[in-house]
Design an enzyme around this catalytic site. Structure first.
Site, short mmCIF file in Angstrom:
data_model
loop_
_atom_site.label_atom_id
_atom_site.label_comp_id
_atom_site.label_asym_id
_atom_site.label_seq_id
_atom_site.Cartn_x
_atom_site.Cartn_y
_atom_site.Cartn_z
N HIS A 55 -47.91 28.15 8.66
CA HIS A 55 -47.04 26.99 8.51
C HIS A 55 -45.60 27.47 8.43
O HIS A 55 -45.33 28.67 8.38
CB HIS A 55 -47.42 26.14 7.30
CG HIS A 55 -47.25 26.80 5.97
ND1 HIS A 55 -48.02 27.88 5.57
CD2 HIS A 55 -46.41 26.54 4.93
CE1 HIS A 55 -47.65 28.24 4.34
NE2 HIS A 55 -46.69 27.45 3.95
N HIS A 57 -42.95 27.29 6.29
CA HIS A 57 -42.12 27.62 5.13
C HIS A 57 -41.52 29.03 5.25
O HIS A 57 -42.18 29.96 5.72
CB HIS A 57 -42.92 27.49 3.85
CG HIS A 57 -43.10 26.07 3.41
ND1 HIS A 57 -44.01 25.68 2.46
CD2 HIS A 57 -42.47 24.92 3.81
CE1 HIS A 57 -43.95 24.37 2.27
NE2 HIS A 57 -43.02 23.90 3.08
N ASP A 59 -40.97 31.45 3.25
CA ASP A 59 -41.63 32.60 2.62
C ASP A 59 -42.85 33.05 3.41
O ASP A 59 -43.51 34.03 3.04
CB ASP A 59 -42.01 32.29 1.17
CG ASP A 59 -43.01 31.16 1.01
OD1 ASP A 59 -42.93 30.19 1.78
OD2 ASP A 59 -43.88 31.25 0.13
N HIS A 60 -43.12 32.38 4.53
CA HIS A 60 -44.19 32.79 5.44
C HIS A 60 -43.67 33.19 6.82
O HIS A 60 -44.41 33.77 7.61
CB HIS A 60 -45.22 31.66 5.61
CG HIS A 60 -45.94 31.34 4.34
ND1 HIS A 60 -47.26 31.66 4.15
CD2 HIS A 60 -45.52 30.76 3.19
CE1 HIS A 60 -47.63 31.28 2.93
NE2 HIS A 60 -46.58 30.74 2.33
N HIS A 112 -50.35 20.57 2.43
CA HIS A 112 -49.20 21.33 1.92
C HIS A 112 -48.00 21.09 2.84
O HIS A 112 -46.90 20.78 2.38
CB HIS A 112 -49.58 22.81 1.86
CG HIS A 112 -48.49 23.70 1.37
ND1 HIS A 112 -48.01 23.66 0.08
CD2 HIS A 112 -47.79 24.69 2.00
CE1 HIS A 112 -47.07 24.57 -0.07
NE2 HIS A 112 -46.90 25.21 1.08
N ASP A 135 -51.25 28.51 2.44
CA ASP A 135 -51.07 27.86 1.15
C ASP A 135 -51.96 26.63 0.99
O ASP A 135 -51.64 25.73 0.20
CB ASP A 135 -49.61 27.43 0.98
CG ASP A 135 -48.69 28.60 0.73
OD1 ASP A 135 -49.18 29.73 0.59
OD2 ASP A 135 -47.45 28.39 0.68
N HIS A 173 -50.78 33.75 -1.80
CA HIS A 173 -50.05 33.93 -3.06
C HIS A 173 -50.98 34.40 -4.17
O HIS A 173 -52.16 34.03 -4.22
CB HIS A 173 -49.40 32.62 -3.51
CG HIS A 173 -48.27 32.18 -2.66
ND1 HIS A 173 -46.97 32.65 -2.81
CD2 HIS A 173 -48.22 31.30 -1.62
CE1 HIS A 173 -46.19 32.08 -1.92
NE2 HIS A 173 -46.93 31.25 -1.18
#
Length: 264
Positions: A55, A57, A59-60, A112, A135, A173
């Site tokens: 996805h 985001h 942080d990915h 998410h 996530d 995570h």
């Protein structure tokens, strides 16, 4: 021979690196940072050739541009209709991604985010089928609903719950202890949850990951997947009555648990 290794990033992210010892190549999932991946590659003398994105985001995805610049032959695979556009191949649910003879089925898991997908390989890696789920599903938890609805996330989790129980679940995570604090609050008399919490505390004291989990373990322990468990249903009904929420369906049981975690 394939092997999977966690690379830590930020404070609690895992970038999963799937290595093929025969070719010396690596597939990386959701590299939010480039530097930890570069250190992993250099230490093992491996070559990055594929990145899977679950996805959009940051942080990915934040490390992808640097990694592609440093490794220009790298293929980037990610969801279609996504805010993240820096991919070579967009995939839709039902598509397949093949890497070094290993086939991943692309699954839709919105909730998410709306573009969220997961990658499932039925072939055994280190003895088990493999799920890279970003996530969507965590050990004893699930992702927050930033874009999707509770019903969408319920349907996504239901599809993951149907995968073979032995499937290794590689979440993105290290949220397990925080999820367990809520799970133990929601189900204070659940002895299996208590034992698992003790086990995970021991792992984290040694700075070891609590992941991967398995589909079967999550069916048994994770309150977000136990919408048909009488204990979870009773807790959801009590919580819903106190918070003026609807009850009566498995999706609404899930919604109550998610609401409870959001306000825990």
């Amino acid at each position: 021979m394939f092997s999977i290794h966690p690379v830590s990033a930020f404070s609690d992210n895992y970038i999963w690196c799937l290595c093929d010892s025969e070719s010396g190549t690596v597939l990386v999932v959701d590299p939010g940072q480039a530097e930890p991946v570069e250190r992993f590659l250099e230490a093992r003398g491996l070559t990055l050739d594929t990145i899977l994105v679950t996805h959009h985001h940051p942080d990915h995805t934040g490390g992808i541009r640097h990694l592609v610049e440093a490794h220009p032959d790298t293929r980037v695979v990610g969801p279609a209709d996504s805010p993240f556009k820096a991919v070579d191949r967009t995939v839709h649910p039902g598509d397949q991604v093949v890497w070094q003879g290993l086939t991943f089925d692309v699954m839709a898991v919105p909730g998410h985010t709306l573009d969220h997908i997961a990658y499932f390989a039925a072939a055994r890696v280190e003895g088990r089928p493999v799920l890279f789920c970003g996530d969507t599903l965590f050990a004893c938890g699930c992702g927050r609903l930033f874009e999707g609805t509770p019903e969408q996330m319920y349907n996504s989790l239901a599809s993951l719950r149907e995968l073979p129980g032995e499937t290794a679940v590689y979440c993105a995570h290290e949220y397990t202890l925080a999820n367990l604090r809520f799970s133990r609050h929601w189900l204070p008399d659940d002895k299996e949850l208590a034992a698992f919490e003790d086990h995970c505390l021991g792992l984290r004291e040694k700075n070891q990951p609590t992941l991967p989990t398995t589909v079967e373990q999550e069916r048994t322990l994770n309150p977000f997947l136990r919408w048909d468990d009488p204990e979870v249903i009773r807790a959801a009904e009590t919580y819903s009555a106190d918070h003026n929420l609807e009850t009566g369906t498995p999706a609404l049981v899930f919604a109550a648990v998610r609401h409870g975690k959001d306000n825990f």
